[in-house]
Design a protein around this motif. Structure first.
Motif, PDB file in Angstrom:
ATOM      1  N   GLY A 185       0.828  -1.201   0.000  1.00  0.00           N
ATOM      2  CA  GLY A 185       0.000   0.000   0.000  1.00  0.00           C
ATOM      3  C   GLY A 185       0.863   1.252   0.000  1.00  0.00           C
ATOM      4  N   VAL A 186       0.403   2.277  -0.685  1.00  0.00           N
ATOM      5  CA  VAL A 186       1.059   3.580  -0.682  1.00  0.00           C
ATOM      6  C   VAL A 186      -0.030   4.636  -0.475  1.00  0.00           C
ATOM      7  CG1 VAL A 186       2.490   5.237  -1.948  1.00  0.00           C
ATOM      8  CG2 VAL A 186       2.817   2.769  -2.310  1.00  0.00           C
ATOM      9  N   ILE A 187       0.123   5.466   0.548  1.00  0.00           N
ATOM     10  CA  ILE A 187      -0.829   6.547   0.797  1.00  0.00           C
ATOM     11  C   ILE A 187      -0.086   7.868   0.688  1.00  0.00           C
ATOM     12  CG2 ILE A 187      -2.457   7.617   2.402  1.00  0.00           C
ATOM     13  CD1 ILE A 187      -2.907   4.934   3.690  1.00  0.00           C
ATOM     14  N   ILE A 188      -0.543   8.718  -0.239  1.00  0.00           N
ATOM     15  CA  ILE A 188       0.040  10.044  -0.409  1.00  0.00           C
ATOM     16  C   ILE A 188      -1.043  11.088  -0.173  1.00  0.00           C
ATOM     17  CG2 ILE A 188       1.872   9.313  -1.974  1.00  0.00           C
ATOM     18  CD1 ILE A 188       0.122  10.225  -4.307  1.00  0.00           C
TER      19      ILE A 188
ATOM     20  N   GLU B  84      -7.923   9.959   4.710  1.00  0.00           N
ATOM     21  CA  GLU B  84      -6.763   9.176   5.118  1.00  0.00           C
ATOM     22  C   GLU B  84      -7.224   7.929   5.874  1.00  0.00           C
ATOM     23  OE1 GLU B  84      -2.544  10.463   6.855  1.00  0.00           O
ATOM     24  OE2 GLU B  84      -4.113  10.566   8.386  1.00  0.00           O
ATOM     25  N   THR B  85      -8.188   8.099   6.784  1.00  0.00           N
ATOM     26  CA  THR B  85      -8.741   6.969   7.521  1.00  0.00           C
ATOM     27  C   THR B  85      -9.396   5.962   6.577  1.00  0.00           C
ATOM     28  OG1 THR B  85      -9.091   8.275   9.529  1.00  0.00           O
ATOM     29  CG2 THR B  85     -10.449   6.302   9.257  1.00  0.00           C
ATOM     30  N   GLU B  86     -10.112   6.472   5.572  1.00  0.00           N
ATOM     31  CA  GLU B  86     -10.764   5.603   4.592  1.00  0.00           C
ATOM     32  C   GLU B  86      -9.711   4.824   3.796  1.00  0.00           C
ATOM     33  OE1 GLU B  86     -13.482   6.189   0.619  1.00  0.00           O
ATOM     34  OE2 GLU B  86     -13.906   7.484   2.347  1.00  0.00           O
ATOM     35  N   ALA B  87      -8.619   5.499   3.409  1.00  0.00           N
ATOM     36  CA  ALA B  87      -7.552   4.832   2.662  1.00  0.00           C
ATOM     37  C   ALA B  87      -6.905   3.730   3.504  1.00  0.00           C
ATOM     38  CB  ALA B  87      -6.496   5.853   2.234  1.00  0.00           C
ATOM     39  N   ILE B  88      -6.714   3.989   4.792  1.00  0.00           N
ATOM     40  CA  ILE B  88      -6.150   2.976   5.689  1.00  0.00           C
ATOM     41  C   ILE B  88      -7.057   1.753   5.731  1.00  0.00           C
ATOM     42  CG2 ILE B  88      -5.565   2.471   8.096  1.00  0.00           C
ATOM     43  CD1 ILE B  88      -4.883   5.524   8.324  1.00  0.00           C
ATOM     44  N   GLY B  89      -8.367   1.996   5.816  1.00  0.00           N
ATOM     45  CA  GLY B  89      -9.324   0.893   5.830  1.00  0.00           C
ATOM     46  C   GLY B  89      -9.284   0.071   4.550  1.00  0.00           C
ATOM     47  N   ARG B  90      -9.110   0.747   3.422  1.00  0.00           N
ATOM     48  CA  ARG B  90      -9.040   0.024   2.152  1.00  0.00           C
ATOM     49  C   ARG B  90      -7.797  -0.862   2.077  1.00  0.00           C
ATOM     50  NH1 ARG B  90     -10.898   4.376  -2.545  1.00  0.00           N
ATOM     51  NH2 ARG B  90     -13.039   4.676  -1.794  1.00  0.00           N
ATOM     52  N   LEU B  91      -6.688  -0.358   2.575  1.00  0.00           N
ATOM     53  CA  LEU B  91      -5.470  -1.165   2.576  1.00  0.00           C
ATOM     54  C   LEU B  91      -5.649  -2.399   3.457  1.00  0.00           C
ATOM     55  CD1 LEU B  91      -2.520   1.422   2.731  1.00  0.00           C
ATOM     56  CD2 LEU B  91      -3.621   0.388   0.740  1.00  0.00           C
ATOM     57  N   GLN B  92      -6.307  -2.227   4.591  1.00  0.00           N
ATOM     58  CA  GLN B  92      -6.543  -3.369   5.469  1.00  0.00           C
ATOM     59  C   GLN B  92      -7.443  -4.406   4.791  1.00  0.00           C
ATOM     60  OE1 GLN B  92      -8.030  -1.186   8.883  1.00  0.00           O
ATOM     61  NE2 GLN B  92      -6.086  -1.429   9.959  1.00  0.00           N
ATOM     62  N   SER B  93      -8.445  -3.935   4.044  1.00  0.00           N
ATOM     63  CA  SER B  93      -9.358  -4.861   3.373  1.00  0.00           C
ATOM     64  C   SER B  93      -8.660  -5.633   2.257  1.00  0.00           C
ATOM     65  CB  SER B  93     -10.563  -4.103   2.805  1.00  0.00           C
ATOM     66  OG  SER B  93     -10.186  -3.282   1.715  1.00  0.00           O
ATOM     67  N   LEU B  94      -7.573  -5.058   1.709  1.00  0.00           N
ATOM     68  CA  LEU B  94      -6.822  -5.722   0.650  1.00  0.00           C
ATOM     69  C   LEU B  94      -5.737  -6.643   1.199  1.00  0.00           C
ATOM     70  CD1 LEU B  94      -6.351  -2.708  -1.803  1.00  0.00           C
ATOM     71  CD2 LEU B  94      -7.820  -4.694  -2.152  1.00  0.00           C
ATOM     72  N   SER B  95      -5.588  -6.676   2.521  1.00  0.00           N
ATOM     73  CA  SER B  95      -4.565  -7.505   3.173  1.00  0.00           C
ATOM     74  C   SER B  95      -3.176  -7.228   2.614  1.00  0.00           C
ATOM     75  CB  SER B  95      -4.907  -8.990   3.011  1.00  0.00           C
ATOM     76  OG  SER B  95      -6.144  -9.288   3.595  1.00  0.00           O
ATOM     77  N   VAL B  96      -2.817  -5.934   2.505  1.00  0.00           N
ATOM     78  CA  VAL B  96      -1.508  -5.580   1.967  1.00  0.00           C
ATOM     79  C   VAL B  96      -0.409  -6.095   2.877  1.00  0.00           C
ATOM     80  CG1 VAL B  96      -2.373  -3.543   0.753  1.00  0.00           C
ATOM     81  CG2 VAL B  96      -1.504  -3.315   3.091  1.00  0.00           C
TER      82      VAL B  96
ATOM     83  N   TYR C 243       6.760  -6.996  -6.144  1.00  0.00           N
ATOM     84  CA  TYR C 243       5.584  -6.537  -5.410  1.00  0.00           C
ATOM     85  C   TYR C 243       4.701  -5.669  -6.301  1.00  0.00           C
ATOM     86  CZ  TYR C 243       7.760  -8.098  -1.070  1.00  0.00           C
ATOM     87  OH  TYR C 243       8.319  -8.868  -0.069  1.00  0.00           O
ATOM     88  N   PHE C 244       3.428  -5.616  -5.952  1.00  0.00           N
ATOM     89  CA  PHE C 244       2.473  -4.801  -6.690  1.00  0.00           C
ATOM     90  C   PHE C 244       2.025  -3.643  -5.801  1.00  0.00           C
ATOM     91  CE2 PHE C 244      -2.002  -3.758  -7.568  1.00  0.00           C
ATOM     92  CZ  PHE C 244      -1.890  -3.354  -8.889  1.00  0.00           C
ATOM     93  N   PRO C 245       2.379  -2.397  -6.132  1.00  0.00           N
ATOM     94  CA  PRO C 245       1.984  -1.257  -5.299  1.00  0.00           C
ATOM     95  C   PRO C 245       0.574  -0.773  -5.616  1.00  0.00           C
ATOM     96  CG  PRO C 245       3.429  -0.508  -7.052  1.00  0.00           C
ATOM     97  CD  PRO C 245       3.290  -2.005  -7.226  1.00  0.00           C
ATOM     98  N   PHE C 246      -0.194  -0.523  -4.593  1.00  0.00           N
ATOM     99  CA  PHE C 246      -1.565  -0.026  -4.725  1.00  0.00           C
ATOM    100  C   PHE C 246      -1.599   1.358  -4.082  1.00  0.00           C
ATOM    101  CE2 PHE C 246      -6.082   0.265  -3.616  1.00  0.00           C
ATOM    102  CZ  PHE C 246      -6.669  -0.148  -4.797  1.00  0.00           C
ATOM    103  N   VAL C 247      -1.793   2.406  -4.910  1.00  0.00           N
ATOM    104  CA  VAL C 247      -1.647   3.791  -4.461  1.00  0.00           C
ATOM    105  C   VAL C 247      -3.015   4.426  -4.179  1.00  0.00           C
ATOM    106  CG1 VAL C 247      -0.698   6.066  -5.004  1.00  0.00           C
ATOM    107  CG2 VAL C 247       0.453   4.008  -5.850  1.00  0.00           C
ATOM    108  N   LEU C 248      -3.118   5.059  -3.006  1.00  0.00           N
ATOM    109  CA  LEU C 248      -4.328   5.785  -2.623  1.00  0.00           C
ATOM    110  C   LEU C 248      -3.943   7.187  -2.177  1.00  0.00           C
ATOM    111  CD1 LEU C 248      -6.066   2.992  -0.508  1.00  0.00           C
ATOM    112  CD2 LEU C 248      -6.851   3.838  -2.719  1.00  0.00           C
ATOM    113  N   SER C 249      -4.861   8.130  -2.327  1.00  0.00           N
ATOM    114  CA  SER C 249      -4.608   9.506  -1.899  1.00  0.00           C
ATOM    115  C   SER C 249      -5.566   9.882  -0.771  1.00  0.00           C
ATOM    116  CB  SER C 249      -4.801  10.476  -3.069  1.00  0.00           C
ATOM    117  OG  SER C 249      -4.714  11.818  -2.620  1.00  0.00           O
ATOM    118  N   SER C 250      -5.017  10.585   0.221  1.00  0.00           N
ATOM    119  CA  SER C 250      -5.861  11.122   1.290  1.00  0.00           C
ATOM    120  C   SER C 250      -6.424  12.482   0.906  1.00  0.00           C
ATOM    121  CB  SER C 250      -5.061  11.251   2.589  1.00  0.00           C
ATOM    122  OG  SER C 250      -3.967  12.148   2.411  1.00  0.00           O
TER     123      SER C 250
END
Length: 332
Positions: A60-63, A101-113, A87-94
């Motif tokens: 996961g990458v959060i910017i 930012e909280t929503e992006a964190i939740g998405r990363l958790q759901s993807l089991s990064v 590795y496959f990077p999955f990028v999200l923006s806050s």
């Protein structure tokens, strides 16, 4: 995957091994699979695969902003390094918003990064959800330091601001500081670094007022703040901006006021920035600034993350600050 393995004429474990790490299979087998991929258009469902694995290959990458060239370039470098390492990077923006930012964190958790690289928001404290994410997966912060002890890679603001303040003081009048909104801890760190550098040169720190708002519209803030400063009789003759995007707004304000920006007896004002934005060399005039090492920040951050993912002992400093380089152009 079963259907594709049958189509290629190989075992499913061999095909799966290729998609996990193409370099792990023999060259003839790799070429055979790649021809079949091209002919069939097959792509494995990485997210479905993640649900079955205890250890995934997704990072996961959060910017905070997808349109800022600094984060665009940082993300591009991270993606290149991650893919080379399998590795496959999955990028999200806050998008500069703590709720997003909280929503992006939740998405990363759901993807089991497997792990994540994060540019955190918050000028005073980190998101509590990030702390919970730290407890679950390896995580490395970049650009804006967290408020607690975690792996971090960023630019040494003390070194870079000392560097440019030294140059500006030696080559003309001491600079006033045009800061950035308090969108993260970098804003305060750069403000403090400027004040410390001015103190080292026995010059008083002078701050140009900026609007009390939390926004990523740096160019607008720079333009409005500089316009107000130039309306006063004793406006500053040298201005150091917290970043290049602030400086772009300041350059426009100076142009609108009919002032010549540059270094020399015929110039009215000098303006300098920080970061070496990709467009800073094309501003009018080209902007004097300090270059951050985007590639090295990405490389060191990924090195730290991969070592943690592989359970290897971390080498080097846990909190790593990289040096910047002075870039002299016509604006100062």
């Amino acid at each position: 995957m079963e259907d594709f393995a049958s189509y290629v004429g190989l075992s499913r474990p061999t095909v799966s091994k290729y998609f996990n790490n193409p370099g792990s299979v023999r060259s003839k087998t790799r070429a055979r699979i790649e021809r079949a991929v091209e002919q069939s258009g097959f792509r494995p469902n990485l997210f479905a695969t993640n649900l079955k694995r205890r250890r995934t290959r997704v990072l996961g990458v959060i910017i905070p902003n997808t349109t800022d060239p600094f984060y665009m370039e940082l993300t591009r470098r991270i993606e290149d390094i991650a893919q080379d390492a399998g590795y496959f990077p999955f990028v999200l923006s806050s998008n500069g918003d703590s709720d997003l930012e909280t929503e992006a964190i939740g998405r990363l958790q759901s993807l089991s990064v497997a792990g994540a690289i994060v540019v955190p928001l918050g000028a005073t404290r980190s998101n509590a959800d990030l702390a919970r994410l730290e407890a679950r997966i390896p995580l490395v912060y970049v650009d804006s330091s967290p408020d607690h002890d975690m792996p971090f890679v960023g630019t040494d603001n003390v070194q870079t601001f000392h560097l440019i303040v030294d140059y500006l003081c030696r080559s003309g009048t001491a600079p006033a500081y045009l800061g950035m909104p308090d969108i993260n801890r970098n804003a305060g760190a750069r403000r403090d670094a400027y004040a410390a550098a001015m103190s080292a040169f026995r010059e008083p720190a002078r701050f140009i007022d900026i609007p009390p708002e939390t926004t990523w519209e740096f160019e607008r803030v720079g333009h409005e703040s500089m316009t107000a400063a130039l309306s006063r009789p004793a406006f500053p003759r040298t201005v150091l901006c917290a970043n290049d995007r602030i400086a772009f707004g300041a350059l426009l304000a100076a142009w609108e006021a009919g002032l010549k920006v540059g270094h020399g007896d015929d110039a009215d004002i000098r303006i300098a920035g920080h970061d070496d934005h990709p467009l800073s060399r094309y501003s009018c005039p080209p902007l004097t600034t300090v270059a951050q090492n985007y590639g090295e920040i990405a490389r060191v951050a990924m090195q730290k993350l991969i070592r943690r993912l592989e359970g290897r002992e971390e080498t080097g400093e846990r909190h790593m600050l990289l040096r910047g380089d002075l870039i002299l152009r016509r604006s100062a």
